[in-house]
Design an enzyme around this catalytic site. Structure first.
Site, PDB file in Angstrom:
ATOM      1  N   GLU A 230       0.887  -1.171   0.000  1.00 19.70           N
ATOM      2  CA  GLU A 230       0.000   0.000   0.000  1.00 19.70           C
ATOM      3  C   GLU A 230       0.914   1.206   0.000  1.00 19.70           C
ATOM      4  O   GLU A 230       1.605   1.482   0.976  1.00 19.70           O
ATOM      5  CB  GLU A 230      -0.929   0.006   1.205  1.00 19.70           C
ATOM      6  CG  GLU A 230      -2.070   1.009   1.029  1.00 19.70           C
ATOM      7  CD  GLU A 230      -2.041   2.119   2.039  1.00 19.70           C
ATOM      8  OE1 GLU A 230      -1.613   3.244   1.665  1.00 19.70           O
ATOM      9  OE2 GLU A 230      -2.430   1.887   3.187  1.00 19.70           O
ATOM     10  N   CYS A 264      -2.560   8.207   4.550  1.00 22.18           N
ATOM     11  CA  CYS A 264      -2.512   7.469   3.281  1.00 22.18           C
ATOM     12  C   CYS A 264      -3.735   7.791   2.436  1.00 22.18           C
ATOM     13  O   CYS A 264      -3.634   7.939   1.218  1.00 22.18           O
ATOM     14  CB  CYS A 264      -2.448   5.968   3.548  1.00 22.18           C
ATOM     15  SG  CYS A 264      -0.989   5.436   4.470  1.00 22.18           S
TER      16      CYS A 264
END
Length: 460
Positions: A230, A264
């Site tokens: 990720e 994120c």
């Protein structure tokens, strides 16, 4: 002489913590102990593994009064926000609750002649490389389900949050998880790559930069070790003409600015229908002007420093380049802005996709806002990105949100919310955001391998 990892506090630039990295020999020995411990851990009943993991989670919660100021020192999040235990516990608890069903055998058929089914087998040793921005929540996303599924875990945490892995390991060990089953390691990049290349791990989960993800994949090349990544995002919000304007402004601006924009799935670009644009901008600017930039140890501070001067400089550069190219900055420099880690949160308009601030990941407290006239225009702009983590759609029409969501290149589609990780849904991305998926039933499936059983019965 071995390398020393140093956490430089963004509060004042001092060294807050330092630890020596393991030598390659010690690291390989620790990985070998994890491998030796895995079979016995996997042989324990699932209910026992769940109990021990959740006891470890509770032990982390018991440390929260110490953890909150520690996080402020390490990465700058204001103490007024109280740390991460709520999300940490929510994610682990959900994975514990669904484990029985998620890890149950997949029954295909059974009759007088054959029995066929598929088992979920733990990979073995799982390496978790966790980031500093939400250091407890990002780590538990993989640590909890990996352990519950019967893997042993090695955690390598970011230098900026050097003490997090140490605290987690201590908590889990105090709760009864064996020391070799969950290990925190201080590793340099070369040793980490060597461990991966030599098949010390059976699965690697990495959260961090695109460059870091590429390094993980290069290290694993030819080993057939699974790598889940990720790697960040450039997440868009789209405010349609029928949106609840106040809710959209409050949520999207908080999603852009909370944690100094170091999320994120933070909102980094906003597209607003022309009929709502002026009102949205006015409300957004008012919210950000109301922030108090300052020392994260003070209760009045609502936005602290960025975690590192280097990170803040990247955001400053993006803003300066955009303004030079014609963008308009709406927030005057705040008194606490020191030109270093303490950075004035910024709203930019008159931006274009030719500017880095609308293309490169900023990972800081800046957001560009653009006016659009149609869904088609908004979709094209949202997809004009190398990243694909989340997208936030604001409308009262669920069917419209689904139609638009189906056309967006992203891992998660939000409607009337943003910047939230639902543990019941798969946390995943596409394009340069990476591949794989965490949490949910799919998270368990990615932390195990399928093993098929085709059993022919002996009949007389």
């Amino acid at each position: 002489m071995g390398q020393t990892l140093k956490c430089i506090s963004p509060i004042d630039g001092s060294v807050f913590a330092e630890r020596d990295v393991l030598s390659p020999e010690a690291a390989f020995d620790a990985a070998a102990r994890a491998r030796a411990a895995q079979a016995a851990w996997a042989a324990r009943p699932l209910a026992e593994r769940i109990r021990l993991v959740m006891a470890g989670v509770a032990a982390v919660g018991a440390m929260n009064d110490e953890i909150v100021p520690e996080l402020a020192h390490m990465m700058g999040r204001p103490v007024r926000f109280g740390g991460e235990f709520g999300g940490f516990n929510e994610r682990a608890s959900h994975m514990a609750e669904i484990a029985d069903e998620a890890l149950a055998d997949i029954k295909v058929s059974e009759d007088a002649t054959f029995k066929r089914y598929i088992k979920h087998i733990p990979h073995g040793v799982v390496l978790v490389v966790a980031p500093w921005n939400y250091p407890y929540m990002t780590a538990i996303n993989t640590v909890a389900p990996a352990l519950i599924a019967g893997n042993t875990v090695v955690l390598k945490h970011a230098t900026q949050t050097l003490l997090v892995g140490e605290r987690m390991a201590a908590a889990f060990h105090s709760a009864g998880v064996p020391a070799d089953v969950f290990q925190n390691m201080f590793l340099d990049h070369d040793t980490t790559s060597a461990l991966i290349a030599k098949k010390a791990f059976n699965f690697v989960n990495f959260t961090g930069s695109v460059g870091g993800g590429k390094a993980m994949e290069r290290a694993a090349a030819g080993t057939f070790t699974g790598v889940g990544t990720e790697l960040g995002g450039k997440d868009p919000g789209y405010v349609m003409e029928d949106a609840d304007l106040d809710a959209a402004v409050d949520t999207l601006i908080d999603g852009a600015m909370f944690n100094s924009g170091q999320c994120c799935c933070g909102i980094e670009r906003i597209y607003v229908h022309e009929s709502q644009y002026d009102a949205f901008l006015e409300k957004a600017v008012a919210i950000v002007k109301g922030y108090t930039l300052g020392n994260p140890m003070e209760q009045d501070t609502t936005i602290g420093p960025m975690a590192n001067v280097r990170f803040a400089q990247e955001v400053r550069d993006q803003i300066a380049e955009a303004v030079e190219a014609g963008a308009i900055a709406h927030i005057e420099t705040m008194a606490a802005d020191d030109g270093g880690a303490y950075l004035t949160p910024q709203i930019l308009t008159n931006v274009t996709h030719d500017m880095r601030v609308m293309q490169d990941e900023s990972f800081g407290p800046v957001v560009g806002i653009m006016k659009v006239s149609s869904d088609e225009e908004a979709i094209a702009l949202m997809n004009d990105s190398q990243f694909g983590l989340t997208a936030s759609l604001w409308t009262q029409d669920v069917d419209r949100a689904v139609r638009i969501g189906d056309q967006i290149e992203t891992g998660t589609v939000f409607m009337n919310r943003a910047d939230y990780l639902d543990p019941g849904l798969c946390w995943t991305g596409c394009k340069d955001t990476g591949r794989g998926g965490g949490l949910s039933v799919i998270g368990f499936h990615n932390l195990t391998r399928p093993k098929s059983y085709h059993l022919k019965k002996v009949t007389s």
